[in-house]
Design a protein around this motif. Structure first.
Motif, mmCIF file in Angstrom:
data_model
loop_
_atom_site.group_PDB
_atom_site.id
_atom_site.type_symbol
_atom_site.label_atom_id
_atom_site.label_comp_id
_atom_site.label_asym_id
_atom_site.label_seq_id
_atom_site.Cartn_x
_atom_site.Cartn_y
_atom_site.Cartn_z
ATOM 1 N N MET A 3 0.828 -1.184 0.000
ATOM 2 C CA MET A 3 0.000 0.000 0.000
ATOM 3 C C MET A 3 0.872 1.246 0.000
ATOM 4 S SD MET A 3 -2.897 1.139 -0.400
ATOM 5 C CE MET A 3 -4.008 -0.206 -0.337
ATOM 6 N N LYS A 4 1.994 1.150 0.671
ATOM 7 C CA LYS A 4 2.926 2.275 0.701
ATOM 8 C C LYS A 4 3.407 2.602 -0.715
ATOM 9 C CE LYS A 4 7.124 3.700 3.094
ATOM 10 N NZ LYS A 4 8.113 3.324 4.102
ATOM 11 N N GLU A 5 3.724 1.577 -1.487
ATOM 12 C CA GLU A 5 4.196 1.779 -2.862
ATOM 13 C C GLU A 5 3.086 2.314 -3.762
ATOM 14 O OE1 GLU A 5 5.696 -2.100 -3.623
ATOM 15 O OE2 GLU A 5 7.500 -1.752 -2.448
ATOM 16 N N LYS A 6 1.859 1.868 -3.547
ATOM 17 C CA LYS A 6 0.734 2.381 -4.330
ATOM 18 C C LYS A 6 0.464 3.846 -4.013
ATOM 19 C CE LYS A 6 -1.658 -1.866 -5.311
ATOM 20 N NZ LYS A 6 -2.949 -2.484 -5.516
ATOM 21 N N THR A 7 0.601 4.211 -2.749
ATOM 22 C CA THR A 7 0.427 5.610 -2.369
ATOM 23 C C THR A 7 1.509 6.462 -3.019
ATOM 24 O OG1 THR A 7 -0.505 4.917 -0.253
ATOM 25 C CG2 THR A 7 0.247 7.200 -0.420
ATOM 26 N N ARG A 8 2.741 5.992 -2.994
ATOM 27 C CA ARG A 8 3.858 6.696 -3.617
ATOM 28 C C ARG A 8 3.604 6.856 -5.117
ATOM 29 N NH1 ARG A 8 6.395 10.433 -2.766
ATOM 30 N NH2 ARG A 8 5.952 9.777 -0.665
ATOM 31 N N LEU A 9 3.135 5.807 -5.785
ATOM 32 C CA LEU A 9 2.830 5.860 -7.215
ATOM 33 C C LEU A 9 1.773 6.917 -7.506
ATOM 34 C CD1 LEU A 9 3.145 4.447 -10.055
ATOM 35 C CD2 LEU A 9 1.139 3.133 -9.398
ATOM 36 N N ALA A 10 0.722 6.942 -6.689
ATOM 37 C CA ALA A 10 -0.341 7.931 -6.871
ATOM 38 C C ALA A 10 0.200 9.350 -6.726
ATOM 39 C CB ALA A 10 -1.469 7.694 -5.867
ATOM 40 N N LEU A 11 1.057 9.572 -5.750
ATOM 41 C CA LEU A 11 1.623 10.904 -5.541
ATOM 42 C C LEU A 11 2.558 11.299 -6.680
ATOM 43 C CD1 LEU A 11 2.342 10.645 -1.739
ATOM 44 C CD2 LEU A 11 0.668 12.147 -2.834
ATOM 45 N N GLU A 12 3.383 10.382 -7.121
ATOM 46 C CA GLU A 12 4.351 10.692 -8.173
ATOM 47 C C GLU A 12 3.691 10.990 -9.509
ATOM 48 O OE1 GLU A 12 7.019 7.370 -8.103
ATOM 49 O OE2 GLU A 12 8.061 8.102 -6.326
ATOM 50 N N HIS A 13 2.506 10.435 -9.734
ATOM 51 C CA HIS A 13 1.823 10.642 -11.010
ATOM 52 C C HIS A 13 0.646 11.604 -10.898
ATOM 53 C CE1 HIS A 13 4.211 7.757 -13.225
ATOM 54 N NE2 HIS A 13 4.177 7.002 -12.142
ATOM 55 N N GLY A 14 0.542 12.282 -9.771
ATOM 56 C CA GLY A 14 -0.484 13.313 -9.626
ATOM 57 C C GLY A 14 -1.889 12.776 -9.436
ATOM 58 N N PHE A 15 -2.027 11.553 -8.923
ATOM 59 C CA PHE A 15 -3.344 10.984 -8.692
ATOM 60 C C PHE A 15 -3.767 11.166 -7.242
ATOM 61 C CE2 PHE A 15 -1.781 7.757 -11.989
ATOM 62 C CZ PHE A 15 -2.180 8.564 -13.033
#
Length: 53
Positions: A1-13
Motif C-alpha cells: 500500500m505504501k508503494e501504491k500511495t507513492r505511485l499515486a503521488l508521483e503521477h499526480g493521482f
C-alpha cells in the motif's frame, strides 16, 4: 500500500485513492489507513506541482 500511495503521488493521482470497509482495517500502524496516512504525511512532492507536469 505504501508503494501504491507513492505511485499515486508521483503521477499526480492525489484524489484517486479509495478504500473499502475501513471498519475491518487493522488497528494502529499495521492498518492500511495508517500506512497511507504516514506516506502522505512524509510526502515531499508538491501536489500542485505534480498536476502541472
Amino acid at each position: 500500500m505504501k508503494e501504491k500511495t507513492r505511485l499515486a503521488l508521483e503521477h499526480g493521482f492525489g484524489g484517486g485513492m479509495m478504500l473499502w470497509e475501513t471498519g475491518l482495517d487493522a488497528p494502529g500502524n499495521a492498518g492500511l489507513t495508517a500506512v497511507i496516512f504516514n506516506e502522505l504525511k512524509n510526502d515531499t512532492i508538491n501536489y500542485y506541482t505534480a498536476l502541472q507536469r
